[in-house]
Write an enzyme that holds these catalytic residues in place. Structure first.
Site, PDB file in Angstrom:
ATOM      1  N   LYS A 196       0.856  -1.180   0.000  1.00  0.00           N
ATOM      2  CA  LYS A 196       0.000   0.000   0.000  1.00  0.00           C
ATOM      3  C   LYS A 196       0.893   1.231   0.000  1.00  0.00           C
ATOM      4  O   LYS A 196       1.687   1.441   0.906  1.00  0.00           O
ATOM      5  CB  LYS A 196      -0.884  -0.023   1.242  1.00  0.00           C
ATOM      6  CG  LYS A 196      -1.748   1.209   1.364  1.00  0.00           C
ATOM      7  CD  LYS A 196      -2.761   1.048   2.475  1.00  0.00           C
ATOM      8  CE  LYS A 196      -3.567   2.308   2.663  1.00  0.00           C
ATOM      9  NZ  LYS A 196      -4.556   2.158   3.740  1.00  0.00           N
ATOM     10  N   LYS A 249      -2.210  -1.515  -3.959  1.00  0.00           N
ATOM     11  CA  LYS A 249      -3.076  -0.347  -3.857  1.00  0.00           C
ATOM     12  C   LYS A 249      -2.239   0.907  -3.941  1.00  0.00           C
ATOM     13  O   LYS A 249      -1.246   0.978  -3.229  1.00  0.00           O
ATOM     14  CB  LYS A 249      -3.776  -0.424  -2.500  1.00  0.00           C
ATOM     15  CG  LYS A 249      -4.696   0.719  -2.228  1.00  0.00           C
ATOM     16  CD  LYS A 249      -5.311   0.551  -0.884  1.00  0.00           C
ATOM     17  CE  LYS A 249      -6.028   1.842  -0.554  1.00  0.00           C
ATOM     18  NZ  LYS A 249      -6.348   1.955   0.822  1.00  0.00           N
TER      19      LYS A 249
HETATM   20  C1  PBG Z   1      -7.553   3.065   5.600  1.00  0.00           C
HETATM   21  C2  PBG Z   1      -7.788   3.043   4.145  1.00  0.00           C
HETATM   22  C3  PBG Z   1      -7.602   4.056   3.187  1.00  0.00           C
HETATM   23  C4  PBG Z   1      -8.074   3.549   1.985  1.00  0.00           C
HETATM   24  C5  PBG Z   1      -8.522   2.257   2.221  1.00  0.00           C
HETATM   25  N1  PBG Z   1      -8.308   1.955   3.561  1.00  0.00           N
HETATM   26  C6  PBG Z   1      -7.104   5.427   3.349  1.00  0.00           C
HETATM   27  C7  PBG Z   1      -5.680   5.685   3.558  1.00  0.00           C
HETATM   28  O1  PBG Z   1      -4.862   4.798   3.762  1.00  0.00           O
HETATM   29  O2  PBG Z   1      -5.343   6.862   3.593  1.00  0.00           O
HETATM   30  C8  PBG Z   1      -8.120   4.298   0.679  1.00  0.00           C
HETATM   31  C9  PBG Z   1      -9.130   3.805  -0.286  1.00  0.00           C
HETATM   32  C10 PBG Z   1      -9.433   4.727  -1.405  1.00  0.00           C
HETATM   33  O3  PBG Z   1      -8.782   5.768  -1.618  1.00  0.00           O
HETATM   34  O4  PBG Z   1     -10.371   4.404  -2.134  1.00  0.00           O
HETATM   35  N2  PBG Z   1      -6.271   2.886   6.034  1.00  0.00           N
END
Ligand code: PBG
Length: 326
Positions: A196, A249
């Site tokens: 991520k 992601k």
């Molecule tokens: C929580 C989380 C996030 C997203 C999914 N889970 C936000 C982040 O990490 O800032 C983002 C999903 C999206 O942008 O559609 N940690």
């Protein structure tokens, strides 16, 4: 060589369908949605046209829309009534995600896979994904791990089929696996948000989930967009700690990572088409600059081509309808 070889020979009509290497099907789709405990009416998310926050009482309706279209799985995010520094509203048996999961499982049982996003950032008043040391403004990794374990157990107890930790804490998969096993949930799989990135493309999500932060950003725990080898190391650790499924992601700007992770590990791999990717296509389509349906279809098919087995997309319902007509 040309003229003996002509690539165009196979690009006609039914023949083209026969030699197609990759396909997108409804079974690839995961529909993410937001359940909001602070409202009793659906609230539209301005930066994500077509996406709403659903009141807890309508969580089953949100899931049904996906179920009725044949989508096999949903991913649930919660927006709690109360937030504090320790994210206490993330793990109560009657908190928002737990209540939503219980209701959805009571309705659909084994016919719909319920995945829960497992993170603290929606539940902390500072908006970070863990326990914060306010003197150093640091997110303290090892103090966060037991809380992630507790959240996982509460989700599993409520009936979650899969937990999906997204906080990018070191050792989180190990901590969650042990907590689940100790509590009799050794059969609950973990879908790790294993690579991520600290991405600008999460912008609209922070409106949707009400999870902006009051200082700093997440670049000290999420990955540097400049790195690719690091994704291999990060993922390898999650695999060793017991991750059953992996994730990359965001999606489209990171298809090279999708390809490498699939090649390297061969585990079931999800790709998250995040809020910013969704908002970009929607905005371009609203201006008449792109064909919305074709743009989403091509973006998601490209994720399959890169190596994705599953695609998490806010456009899942629309894609399911498009696929049903194909
Ligand atoms: C929580 C989380 C996030 C997203 C999914 N889970 C936000 C982040 O990490 O800032 C983002 C999903 C999206 O942008 O559609 N940690």
């Amino acid at each position: 060589m040309f003229p003996q070889t002509r690539m165009r020979r196979l690009r006609y009509g039914k023949l083209k369908d026969m030699v197609r290497e990759n396909t997108l099907t409804v079974n690839d789709l995961i529909y993410p949605f937001f359940v909001d405990e602070t409202t009793d009416k659906k609230i539209d998310v301005a930066s994500m046209p077509g996406v709403s926050r659903w009141p807890l009482a309508q969580a089953v309706d949100a899931a049904r829309e996906a179920y009725d279209l044949g989508i096999p799985a949903v991913l649930i995010f919660g927006i709690p009534k109360t937030k504090d520094a320790e994210g206490k509203s993330a793990y109560g048996d009657d908190d928002v995600v737990q209540a939503a999961v219980r209701a959805i499982k009571a309705e659909f049982g084994k016919d719909l896979i319920v995945i829960t996003d497992l993170c603290m950032c929606e539940y902390t008043d500072h908006g970070h994904c863990g326990i914060v040391n306010f003197e150093t403004h640091d997110v303290v990794n090892d103090l966060t791990l037991p809380i992630l374990g507790k959240i996982a157990v509460s989700h599993a107890k409520a009936g979650a089929d899969i937990v999906a930790p997204s906080g990018m804490m070191d050792g989180m998969i190990e901590a969650i696996r042990s907590a689940l096993d100790e509590n009799g949930f050794e059969n609950t799989p973990i879908m790790s948000y294993s690579s991520k990135y600290a991405s600008v493309f999460y912008g609209p999500f922070r409106d949707a989930a009400d999870s902006g932060f009051c200082f700093g950003d997440r670049s000290e725990y999420q990955m540097d967009p400049a790195n690719s080898d690091e994704a291999i190391r990060e993922t390898e650790l999650d695999v060793l700690e017991g991750a059953d499924m992996l994730m990359v992601k965001p999606g489209m700007p990171y298809l090279d990572i999708v390809y490498r992770i699939k090649q390297e590990f061969g585990l079931p791999l999800a790709v998250y088409q995040v809020s910013g990717e969704y908002a970009m296509i929607k905005a371009a389509a609203a201006n008449g600059w792109l064909d919305e349906e074709k743009a989403f279809y091509e973006a998601c098919l490209s994720m399959k081509r890169a190596g994705a087995d599953m695609i998490i997309t806010y456009y899942a319902k629309e894609l399911a309808m498009i696929l049903a007509e194909k």
